[in-house]
Design a protein around this motif. Sequence first.
Motif, PDB file in Angstrom:
ATOM      1  N   SER A  81      -4.438   7.969  -8.400  1.00 11.31           N
ATOM      2  CA  SER A  81      -4.077   6.599  -8.051  1.00 11.31           C
ATOM      3  C   SER A  81      -4.485   5.619  -9.151  1.00 11.31           C
ATOM      4  O   SER A  81      -5.569   5.741  -9.740  1.00 11.31           O
TER       5      SER A  81
ATOM      6  N   ASP B  43       0.825  -1.205   0.000  1.00  9.18           N
ATOM      7  CA  ASP B  43       0.000   0.000   0.000  1.00  9.18           C
ATOM      8  C   ASP B  43       0.859   1.255   0.000  1.00  9.18           C
ATOM      9  O   ASP B  43       0.545   2.238  -0.700  1.00  9.18           O
TER      10      ASP B  43
ATOM     11  N   ARG C  13       3.806   6.271  -5.119  1.00  7.06           N
ATOM     12  CA  ARG C  13       3.683   6.433  -6.572  1.00  7.06           C
ATOM     13  C   ARG C  13       2.642   7.514  -6.894  1.00  7.06           C
ATOM     14  O   ARG C  13       2.854   8.364  -7.768  1.00  7.06           O
ATOM     15  N   THR C  14       1.538   7.485  -6.164  1.00  7.28           N
ATOM     16  CA  THR C  14       0.478   8.473  -6.383  1.00  7.28           C
ATOM     17  C   THR C  14       0.969   9.879  -6.025  1.00  7.28           C
ATOM     18  O   THR C  14       0.696  10.848  -6.755  1.00  7.28           O
TER      19      THR C  14
ATOM     20  N   SER D  61      -4.834   2.440  -8.418  1.00  7.42           N
ATOM     21  CA  SER D  61      -5.493   1.332  -7.717  1.00  7.42           C
ATOM     22  C   SER D  61      -6.846   1.780  -7.185  1.00  7.42           C
ATOM     23  O   SER D  61      -6.939   2.752  -6.430  1.00  7.42           O
TER      24      SER D  61
ATOM     25  N   GLU E 250       2.104   2.181  -3.366  1.00  3.07           N
ATOM     26  CA  GLU E 250       1.053   2.825  -4.156  1.00  3.07           C
ATOM     27  C   GLU E 250       0.849   4.271  -3.717  1.00  3.07           C
ATOM     28  O   GLU E 250       0.672   5.170  -4.557  1.00  3.07           O
TER      29      GLU E 250
END
Length: 399
Positions: free
Chosen positions: A283, A250, A256-257, A285, A253
């Motif tokens: 995002s 998580d 990255r966002t 995801s 992610e």
Amino acid sequence: IVLFAVMAAAPAARKELVFGNKYLGLSILLVLAASAVSAALSADSAAGFEQTSKLFCYALIYFICLNLFKTTREYSILAYVLIAAGLLISFLGIYQHFWGLSDSYRQLLAEPGTYNAVVFNEMKQNIASGRSFSTFIYPNALAGYLTVILPLPLLAFNYVKTKTMKTGLIIAFLLMLYALFLTASLGGWLTLSALIFAFIAGTAYYGTGYQKKIAIGFVLLAAVLALVLAVTAEQSGIYRALSASRSIADRIEYWRTGLKMFGDNIFNGTGPGTFGQNYRQYSASASVYGLYPHNHYIQVMAEQGILGIAAWLFFLVSLGAVIFNRIKKAITIPGSIVIAASAPLAAFLLHNFMDIDSNFWENTLLWWGLLGAFIGLTQAAPPASGEAARRDSLPGRLL
């Protein structure tokens, strides 16, 4: 703000005010300015100015503590108060793990309207996992708090004379260490491990023979306790909590966002306090949501752009230079004490690489207060006088 106004307005006090290192003061002003500019240009300026006002208050806490804690006696009083508070919070965390989580769960279900939906679900998950959070909603926030408090017994140990006090500090250190274990925070343990390594290295270089023995003794005690906890972790449920956690995936992610937000808003970011609002837009995801990116520095990049991260980098470089300079040129106190007093500052900055401490005002306010106390305690010499002193104190006077 009232304390700051009284200190700045009283003629007798004004002559005694210390403004700290000029580069550190300037970097703090730049951090405040970058946040204010980003807030003014943000689509949600209300959230931005709310975050900027918090930063302003943190800076005032820094200035107040800089002028309140200028001697080892004053700093030791602060340390004892914080150790006592840390013990109380640790006792609650230990009690909560063994006996209190079921009560917390019943209370949570009985009062569903007390928290918003996100916090309500977060607390349900934390209670179900068996991870202690004591007076914090989030176990990792408790871990971040404890990593800041844990170096203080080591610092106080250098000053106390009686065996009773020394024994009490050892017990306090071990109890807080156990409470940290019960949070099942991997980031907390990584931070503490890095601090222990730095503490050993620094004390071995700057400390006396007696202080070296103290450092090694504390590390051996921590190693024995870690071994005992590792053996009993299966029974306590900590292994199950870690294995069921998706925290690492998580976080990747979230990061990255955050970097995508920075790439699209490179100059001034999306605005302070707006990461959660913009998360879904950036995002990749659909199943992962992050109110914060679990990395303070990526959060600054995403929310304040190049202006914010440049100001923060200048602040961190200035702080690092002050710490290393005062370790090397310690006059009023030994270099080993400077190392121990800087450990809580390093703990907060390290833990913020992987968690959200900077978004909890309790942890952040504590850190800025300790920063001010550290700068006040480690003044290498009395402030200079004359034109040079007035010029050097300009950033502090503006603050």
